[in-house]
Motif scaffolding. Structure first.
Motif, PDB file in Angstrom:
ATOM      1  N   TYR A 224      10.939 -19.540   8.802  1.00  0.00           N
ATOM      2  CA  TYR A 224       9.677 -20.037   8.244  1.00  0.00           C
ATOM      3  C   TYR A 224       9.783 -21.461   7.715  1.00  0.00           C
ATOM      4  O   TYR A 224       8.796 -22.199   7.668  1.00  0.00           O
ATOM      5  CB  TYR A 224       9.170 -19.091   7.150  1.00  0.00           C
ATOM      6  CG  TYR A 224      10.075 -18.959   5.949  1.00  0.00           C
ATOM      7  CD1 TYR A 224      10.025 -19.877   4.907  1.00  0.00           C
ATOM      8  CD2 TYR A 224      10.966 -17.908   5.851  1.00  0.00           C
ATOM      9  CE1 TYR A 224      10.845 -19.751   3.802  1.00  0.00           C
ATOM     10  CE2 TYR A 224      11.792 -17.771   4.752  1.00  0.00           C
ATOM     11  CZ  TYR A 224      11.730 -18.689   3.728  1.00  0.00           C
ATOM     12  OH  TYR A 224      12.553 -18.567   2.630  1.00  0.00           O
ATOM     13  N   MET A 227       8.351 -24.190  10.023  1.00  0.00           N
ATOM     14  CA  MET A 227       6.983 -24.062  10.516  1.00  0.00           C
ATOM     15  C   MET A 227       6.227 -25.386  10.571  1.00  0.00           C
ATOM     16  O   MET A 227       5.503 -25.658  11.526  1.00  0.00           O
ATOM     17  CB  MET A 227       6.203 -23.061   9.660  1.00  0.00           C
ATOM     18  CG  MET A 227       6.591 -21.606   9.892  1.00  0.00           C
ATOM     19  SD  MET A 227       6.511 -21.102  11.634  1.00  0.00           S
ATOM     20  CE  MET A 227       4.832 -21.578  12.050  1.00  0.00           C
ATOM     21  N   SER A 228       6.376 -26.219   9.557  1.00  0.00           N
ATOM     22  CA  SER A 228       5.614 -27.462   9.511  1.00  0.00           C
ATOM     23  C   SER A 228       5.945 -28.368  10.693  1.00  0.00           C
ATOM     24  O   SER A 228       5.059 -28.852  11.390  1.00  0.00           O
ATOM     25  CB  SER A 228       5.885 -28.200   8.197  1.00  0.00           C
ATOM     26  OG  SER A 228       5.228 -29.456   8.197  1.00  0.00           O
ATOM     27  N   MET A 231       4.598 -26.900  13.871  1.00  0.00           N
ATOM     28  CA  MET A 231       3.145 -27.025  13.999  1.00  0.00           C
ATOM     29  C   MET A 231       2.735 -28.427  14.430  1.00  0.00           C
ATOM     30  O   MET A 231       1.820 -28.603  15.229  1.00  0.00           O
ATOM     31  CB  MET A 231       2.456 -26.672  12.677  1.00  0.00           C
ATOM     32  CG  MET A 231       2.305 -25.183  12.444  1.00  0.00           C
ATOM     33  SD  MET A 231       1.182 -24.454  13.647  1.00  0.00           S
ATOM     34  CE  MET A 231       0.710 -22.962  12.781  1.00  0.00           C
ATOM     35  N   GLU A 246      -1.303 -21.260  18.206  1.00  0.00           N
ATOM     36  CA  GLU A 246      -1.502 -21.657  16.815  1.00  0.00           C
ATOM     37  C   GLU A 246      -2.352 -20.616  16.080  1.00  0.00           C
ATOM     38  O   GLU A 246      -2.065 -20.263  14.930  1.00  0.00           O
ATOM     39  CB  GLU A 246      -2.170 -23.031  16.734  1.00  0.00           C
ATOM     40  CG  GLU A 246      -2.321 -23.525  15.293  1.00  0.00           C
ATOM     41  CD  GLU A 246      -2.971 -24.895  15.188  1.00  0.00           C
ATOM     42  OE1 GLU A 246      -3.190 -25.358  14.046  1.00  0.00           O
ATOM     43  OE2 GLU A 246      -3.274 -25.495  16.245  1.00  0.00           O
ATOM     44  N   ILE A 249      -0.222 -17.658  15.231  1.00  0.00           N
ATOM     45  CA  ILE A 249       0.662 -17.919  14.082  1.00  0.00           C
ATOM     46  C   ILE A 249      -0.108 -17.816  12.773  1.00  0.00           C
ATOM     47  O   ILE A 249       0.337 -17.179  11.815  1.00  0.00           O
ATOM     48  CB  ILE A 249       1.309 -19.309  14.219  1.00  0.00           C
ATOM     49  CG1 ILE A 249       2.241 -19.345  15.434  1.00  0.00           C
ATOM     50  CG2 ILE A 249       2.066 -19.687  12.942  1.00  0.00           C
ATOM     51  CD1 ILE A 249       2.737 -20.731  15.794  1.00  0.00           C
ATOM     52  N   SER A 343       8.419 -14.481  11.123  1.00  0.00           N
ATOM     53  CA  SER A 343       8.443 -15.706  10.310  1.00  0.00           C
ATOM     54  C   SER A 343       7.488 -15.560   9.137  1.00  0.00           C
ATOM     55  O   SER A 343       7.826 -15.885   7.991  1.00  0.00           O
ATOM     56  CB  SER A 343       8.031 -16.911  11.171  1.00  0.00           C
ATOM     57  OG  SER A 343       8.839 -17.039  12.315  1.00  0.00           O
ATOM     58  N   TRP A 347       8.486 -15.285   5.134  1.00  0.00           N
ATOM     59  CA  TRP A 347       7.882 -16.240   4.181  1.00  0.00           C
ATOM     60  C   TRP A 347       7.216 -15.503   3.021  1.00  0.00           C
ATOM     61  O   TRP A 347       7.407 -15.863   1.859  1.00  0.00           O
ATOM     62  CB  TRP A 347       6.847 -17.103   4.914  1.00  0.00           C
ATOM     63  CG  TRP A 347       5.913 -17.828   3.984  1.00  0.00           C
ATOM     64  CD1 TRP A 347       6.151 -19.001   3.323  1.00  0.00           C
ATOM     65  CD2 TRP A 347       4.588 -17.395   3.600  1.00  0.00           C
ATOM     66  NE1 TRP A 347       5.065 -19.335   2.544  1.00  0.00           N
ATOM     67  CE2 TRP A 347       4.101 -18.368   2.689  1.00  0.00           C
ATOM     68  CE3 TRP A 347       3.802 -16.307   3.931  1.00  0.00           C
ATOM     69  CZ2 TRP A 347       2.829 -18.261   2.114  1.00  0.00           C
ATOM     70  CZ3 TRP A 347       2.536 -16.199   3.353  1.00  0.00           C
ATOM     71  CH2 TRP A 347       2.067 -17.172   2.450  1.00  0.00           C
ATOM     72  N   TRP A 391      -0.521 -19.185   3.650  1.00  0.00           N
ATOM     73  CA  TRP A 391       0.330 -19.285   4.842  1.00  0.00           C
ATOM     74  C   TRP A 391      -0.065 -20.502   5.680  1.00  0.00           C
ATOM     75  O   TRP A 391       0.798 -21.253   6.148  1.00  0.00           O
ATOM     76  CB  TRP A 391       0.213 -18.008   5.659  1.00  0.00           C
ATOM     77  CG  TRP A 391       0.830 -18.015   7.027  1.00  0.00           C
ATOM     78  CD1 TRP A 391       0.216 -17.781   8.211  1.00  0.00           C
ATOM     79  CD2 TRP A 391       2.216 -18.244   7.356  1.00  0.00           C
ATOM     80  NE1 TRP A 391       1.105 -17.845   9.260  1.00  0.00           N
ATOM     81  CE2 TRP A 391       2.346 -18.132   8.770  1.00  0.00           C
ATOM     82  CE3 TRP A 391       3.349 -18.544   6.610  1.00  0.00           C
ATOM     83  CZ2 TRP A 391       3.556 -18.294   9.434  1.00  0.00           C
ATOM     84  CZ3 TRP A 391       4.560 -18.713   7.274  1.00  0.00           C
ATOM     85  CH2 TRP A 391       4.660 -18.595   8.663  1.00  0.00           C
ATOM     86  N   CYS A 395       2.252 -23.793   6.512  1.00  0.00           N
ATOM     87  CA  CYS A 395       2.531 -24.270   7.863  1.00  0.00           C
ATOM     88  C   CYS A 395       2.206 -25.757   8.009  1.00  0.00           C
ATOM     89  O   CYS A 395       2.736 -26.431   8.895  1.00  0.00           O
ATOM     90  CB  CYS A 395       1.716 -23.466   8.885  1.00  0.00           C
ATOM     91  SG  CYS A 395       2.272 -21.757   9.087  1.00  0.00           S
ATOM     92  N   ASP A 396       1.349 -26.294   7.129  1.00  0.00           N
ATOM     93  CA  ASP A 396       0.997 -27.710   7.171  1.00  0.00           C
ATOM     94  C   ASP A 396       1.908 -28.559   6.296  1.00  0.00           C
ATOM     95  O   ASP A 396       1.937 -29.784   6.416  1.00  0.00           O
ATOM     96  CB  ASP A 396      -0.449 -27.899   6.689  1.00  0.00           C
ATOM     97  CG  ASP A 396      -1.441 -27.620   7.812  1.00  0.00           C
ATOM     98  OD1 ASP A 396      -1.029 -27.712   8.979  1.00  0.00           O
ATOM     99  OD2 ASP A 396      -2.597 -27.296   7.512  1.00  0.00           O
TER     100      ASP A 396
END
Length: 411
Positions: A224, A227-228, A231, A246, A249, A343, A347, A391, A395-396
């Motif tokens: 996890y 992730m950023s 993405m 996306e 996810i 993932s 997280w 979440w 991810c951002d």
């Protein structure tokens, strides 16, 4: 011991039989009756055996003449003299006839009939093809040509052993399919005896459990913390497949749930997957984060199908291989689409204070514990709404990427 009243026989005349129209029973004697109903005329034999009164249909008046009906009634009376129930004797003869016919009906023919009978009720168009493929490939070469009555444990195990270790999931599904076909044949009167394909207290003593046959299955997942960065790279990818991945996810859903999503399932910022499309067979409400809603809006602008994520062919959903193709294009063949559920779960466990049951509800996992299942009657929707927003924000966020690691399957 019992009998019929035979003091008066042959009381009916053929002409009278033709003329009778008033509904009711008209005695010919010796237990034979003409039954007249608004729907037509038929012959009935009434008798008492061992103190039990019974009624046996002999056939329609259009099929049996008066003399033929009397012959059938006489045959029934002879059986009763030997304490034989005519109805049970007829059923026995019919069962023998069906069983005799089954000796000429092969397992492969039964499989074809079963698939044809259930095809319209299967939701996935690929389902029938999968049944046909596995039966043709793994069963028919071994015992497809055998009479269905002759299929026993030994021949069945011979077919399954060849793939039980190398393809445990396929073998397990195949066993279930064989069991269903043999059960169908039994109900149809084409075979008798126990089902040799049953698992509990039978094949489980002869074959290893699926997990022991090849080890527990794992889905490679992205940690996890990566992730950023992932993405950022994913959003640079073109095509519907990248949008679908996306969306998968951000919603922590399964591939088939995403590619099968239709516009009628989307209601604002809520996606409602009907029970018929869920693995557990229970409707699943999914709160959509702001970014997930943006993806829906982007797909709406290019709407060309009933599906949110349309495939290349008109009227068809996105292929289930599309997301894998996106990952390979990104140079991430080391992870899978399904792995992103792990993932998300990791997280939630390591980076948040959300209770375990909220994360499990988000994943639509089946709860086996009865006490916990009672708590799960509520879908914890508002708590899940907050979780999915967190979440999406995670991810951002800018985090450090790590190499992929195998995560135990959570399905």
């Amino acid at each position: 011991m019992g009998g019929t009243r035979q003091r008066f026989v042959n009381k009916l005349a053929a002409l009278k039989v033709d003329r009778l129209k008033t509904p009711g029973y008209y005695a010919d004697g010796g237990g034979l009756y003409l039954q007249v109903t608004p729907g037509g005329k038929s012959w009935v034999f009434r008798f008492t055996l061992n103190g039990r009164a019974r009624e046996m249909g002999l056939g329609s008046k259009n099929t049996l003449s008066l003399s033929e009906a009397r012959d059938k009634a006489a045959s029934c009376r002879k059986l009763i003299l030997d304490d034989i129930d005519p109805i049970e004797e007829r059923n026995r003869r019919r069962a023998e006839a069906r069983l005799s016919a089954s000796r000429a009906m092969t397992f492969a023919q039964c499989a074809q009939s079963y698939i044809a009978a259930h095809r319209s009720g299967w939701n996935n168009v690929k389902h029938a093809a999968q049944w046909e493929s596995t039966i043709t490939t793994y069963v028919n070469p071994v015992f497809g040509a055998l009479p269905v009555q002759s299929v026993d444990t030994a021949i069945l195990v011979k077919a399954l052993e060849s793939i039980w270790k190398s393809k445990p999931e396929t073998a397990s599904r195949l066993r279930g399919r064989i069991e269903s076909i043999l059960s169908w044949a039994t109900v149809r009167g084409l075979r008798t005896g126990e089902n040799p394909a049953r698992w509990r207290a039978h094949l489980d003593k002869l074959l290893p459990k699926r997990s022991k046959a090849s080890g527990a299955r794992h889905f490679p997942a992205l940690p996890y913390r990566g992730m950023s960065e992932f993405m950022i790279a994913l959003r640079k990818q073109p095509g519907v497949g990248a949008k679908a991945l996306e969306f998968l996810i951000l919603t922590a859903t399964r591939t088939n749930e995403v590619i099968g999503s239709s516009w009628q399932e989307i209601d604002g910022d809520v996606w409602i997957v009907p029970a018929i499309r869920m693995k557990a067979g229970v409707e699943h409400r999914i709160p959509l984060s702001p970014r997930a809603v943006e993806i829906v809006h982007e797909m709406r602008l290019a709407e060309i199908s009933e599906f949110v994520f349309p495939g290349m062919k008109p009227g068809r959903a996105l292929s289930n291989m599309s997301m894998l193709a996106v990952l390979k294009r990104m140079g991430r063949g080391d992870i899978t689409a399904h792995g992103f559920r792990s993932s998300f779960r990791d997280w939630a466990a390591e980076q948040t204070n959300y209770p375990r049951e909220v994360a499990e509800s988000a994943l639509a996992h089946v709860v086996k514990n009865k006490a916990e299942a009672a708590y799960f009657r509520a879908d914890l929707f508002e708590k899940r709404r907050l979780m999915m927003r967190d979440w999406a924000r995670y991810c951002d966020a800018k985090t450090v990427s790590h190499a992929a690691t195998p995560i135990r399957k959570r399905v």
